[in-house]
Design an enzyme around this catalytic site. Sequence first.
Site, PDB file in Angstrom:
ATOM      1  N   TYR A   1      -2.077  -8.651  16.426  1.00 61.05           N
ATOM      2  CA  TYR A   1      -1.924  -7.684  15.338  1.00 61.05           C
ATOM      3  C   TYR A   1      -2.932  -6.547  15.494  1.00 61.05           C
ATOM      4  O   TYR A   1      -2.575  -5.365  15.483  1.00 61.05           O
ATOM      5  CB  TYR A   1      -2.123  -8.390  13.985  1.00 61.05           C
ATOM      6  CG  TYR A   1      -2.314  -7.425  12.845  1.00 61.05           C
ATOM      7  CD1 TYR A   1      -1.237  -6.745  12.302  1.00 61.05           C
ATOM      8  CD2 TYR A   1      -3.591  -7.173  12.324  1.00 61.05           C
ATOM      9  CE1 TYR A   1      -1.415  -5.829  11.273  1.00 61.05           C
ATOM     10  CE2 TYR A   1      -3.776  -6.265  11.298  1.00 61.05           C
ATOM     11  CZ  TYR A   1      -2.682  -5.587  10.777  1.00 61.05           C
ATOM     12  OH  TYR A   1      -2.869  -4.677   9.771  1.00 61.05           O
TER      13      TYR A   1
ATOM     14  N   PHE B   1       3.189   3.609   7.310  1.00 62.89           N
ATOM     15  CA  PHE B   1       2.772   2.247   6.955  1.00 62.89           C
ATOM     16  C   PHE B   1       3.593   1.182   7.671  1.00 62.89           C
ATOM     17  O   PHE B   1       3.086   0.081   7.890  1.00 62.89           O
ATOM     18  CB  PHE B   1       2.973   2.015   5.444  1.00 62.89           C
ATOM     19  CG  PHE B   1       2.091   2.844   4.564  1.00 62.89           C
ATOM     20  CD1 PHE B   1       0.791   2.455   4.306  1.00 62.89           C
ATOM     21  CD2 PHE B   1       2.567   4.012   3.985  1.00 62.89           C
ATOM     22  CE1 PHE B   1      -0.027   3.223   3.479  1.00 62.89           C
ATOM     23  CE2 PHE B   1       1.761   4.778   3.161  1.00 62.89           C
ATOM     24  CZ  PHE B   1       0.463   4.382   2.915  1.00 62.89           C
TER      25      PHE B   1
ATOM     26  N   ILE C   1       0.851  -1.201   0.000  1.00 60.35           N
ATOM     27  CA  ILE C   1       0.000   0.000   0.000  1.00 60.35           C
ATOM     28  C   ILE C   1       0.886   1.249   0.000  1.00 60.35           C
ATOM     29  O   ILE C   1       0.587   2.254  -0.649  1.00 60.35           O
ATOM     30  CB  ILE C   1      -0.984  -0.019   1.193  1.00 60.35           C
ATOM     31  CG1 ILE C   1      -1.810  -1.318   1.166  1.00 60.35           C
ATOM     32  CG2 ILE C   1      -1.910   1.191   1.156  1.00 60.35           C
ATOM     33  CD1 ILE C   1      -2.609  -1.588   2.425  1.00 60.35           C
TER      34      ILE C   1
ATOM     35  N   PHE D   1      -9.904  -2.060   4.927  1.00 58.79           N
ATOM     36  CA  PHE D   1     -10.533  -3.346   4.656  1.00 58.79           C
ATOM     37  C   PHE D   1      -9.556  -4.120   3.750  1.00 58.79           C
ATOM     38  O   PHE D   1      -8.359  -3.962   3.916  1.00 58.79           O
ATOM     39  CB  PHE D   1     -11.966  -3.135   4.136  1.00 58.79           C
ATOM     40  CG  PHE D   1     -12.863  -2.702   5.288  1.00 58.79           C
ATOM     41  CD1 PHE D   1     -12.725  -1.443   5.865  1.00 58.79           C
ATOM     42  CD2 PHE D   1     -13.774  -3.575   5.856  1.00 58.79           C
ATOM     43  CE1 PHE D   1     -13.473  -1.059   6.969  1.00 58.79           C
ATOM     44  CE2 PHE D   1     -14.533  -3.199   6.952  1.00 58.79           C
ATOM     45  CZ  PHE D   1     -14.383  -1.939   7.516  1.00 58.79           C
TER      46      PHE D   1
END
Length: 333
Positions: free
Chosen positions: A141, A73, A12, A169
């Site tokens: 997590y 990230f 991402i 998502f």
Amino acid sequence: MKVLVTGGCGYIGSHTVRALTAAGHQVVVLDSLVTGHRVALDERVPLIVGDLCDRQLLGELFQSERFDAVVHFAAFIEVGESVRDPLKFYENNVANTINLLQAMQVSGVRKLVFSSTCAVYGTPDTMPLVETMACNPASPYARAKYAVEWALDDSSAAWQLGYAALRYFNAAGAASDATIGEDHDPESHLIPNVLKVALGQRENVKIFGTDYETPDGTCLRDYIHVEDLAAAHVAAVEALQPGERRIYNTGTGVGASVREVIDVSRQVTGHAIPAIEESRRPGDVPRLFADSSKIQRELGWSPKYKELREIVASAWRWHQSHPEGYGDRRRSS
Ligand code: UDP
């Protein structure tokens, strides 16, 4: 804006770096390259190879560069591994994020976009998920992600940190020119694993659980195109002001089952993609899909890829043109 992107060589992250650059922002990437890929980054984007555990590096970086914002990230992502080795996740995903926040606080950088997860909600009874619902994260997590959300919230109150926590998502697909895409090792996600069968790299795909209380008995997930997710980061960082707290679900609002994903992949690839029904995978919840009206309303963001078929087709273009992914690592599977 001048933006530091941690984990900008990941899946991402690399798509977001592109989107930020295309929107005219100046980007610097910090990535340990433990899971990221150097080649996922445009050569013109400065890369600092380093780890968020290195507080000296962070101190020097924030002293030498004047960042307007950070998009964060860098984190471990595999839920199963987090169950086996929780402290690895609390160390990297929580403690190292605190190092980053401390460096930001000292240098007066007060805008952060954070990669959170819809897994913070746990197993709620009602769908779609709304940001105001109670959170009950079930895995290490997800708990580590939720712990960071609290640290951000407290930082907002204490030192005017403005933050956007994007509760992701299921990110899927690849860049429209198929030059960057998904390359995890090991790969646990559904769509790449289905497409590896179509590529002839695996004999079949396993369906984890066919006895869920869903229309076809398999789990429903909200698959969102990675470029749409990247666009959400750009919108968030551009809107953010110091002291603000913004929590957004980033999904499309549509749930697709495991069987639907496999069927669509058969149509897209023209391959039979044999599937084997297996027992449930521990930790999976039956249904997860977003009410993303808040980010649509507040940031004017909406997903461009609305059809699962388009998302799978985009992933397929990447996997076909990069059957070994980036080809920069020896595979563990
Ligand atoms: N899944 C599956 N076979 C696979 C990988 C995943 O049946 O090889 C299922 C998994 O049990 C879940 C859904 O596909 O119901 C999405 O899983 P994924 O790991 O892609 O994302 P998650 O929702 O767990 O983050």
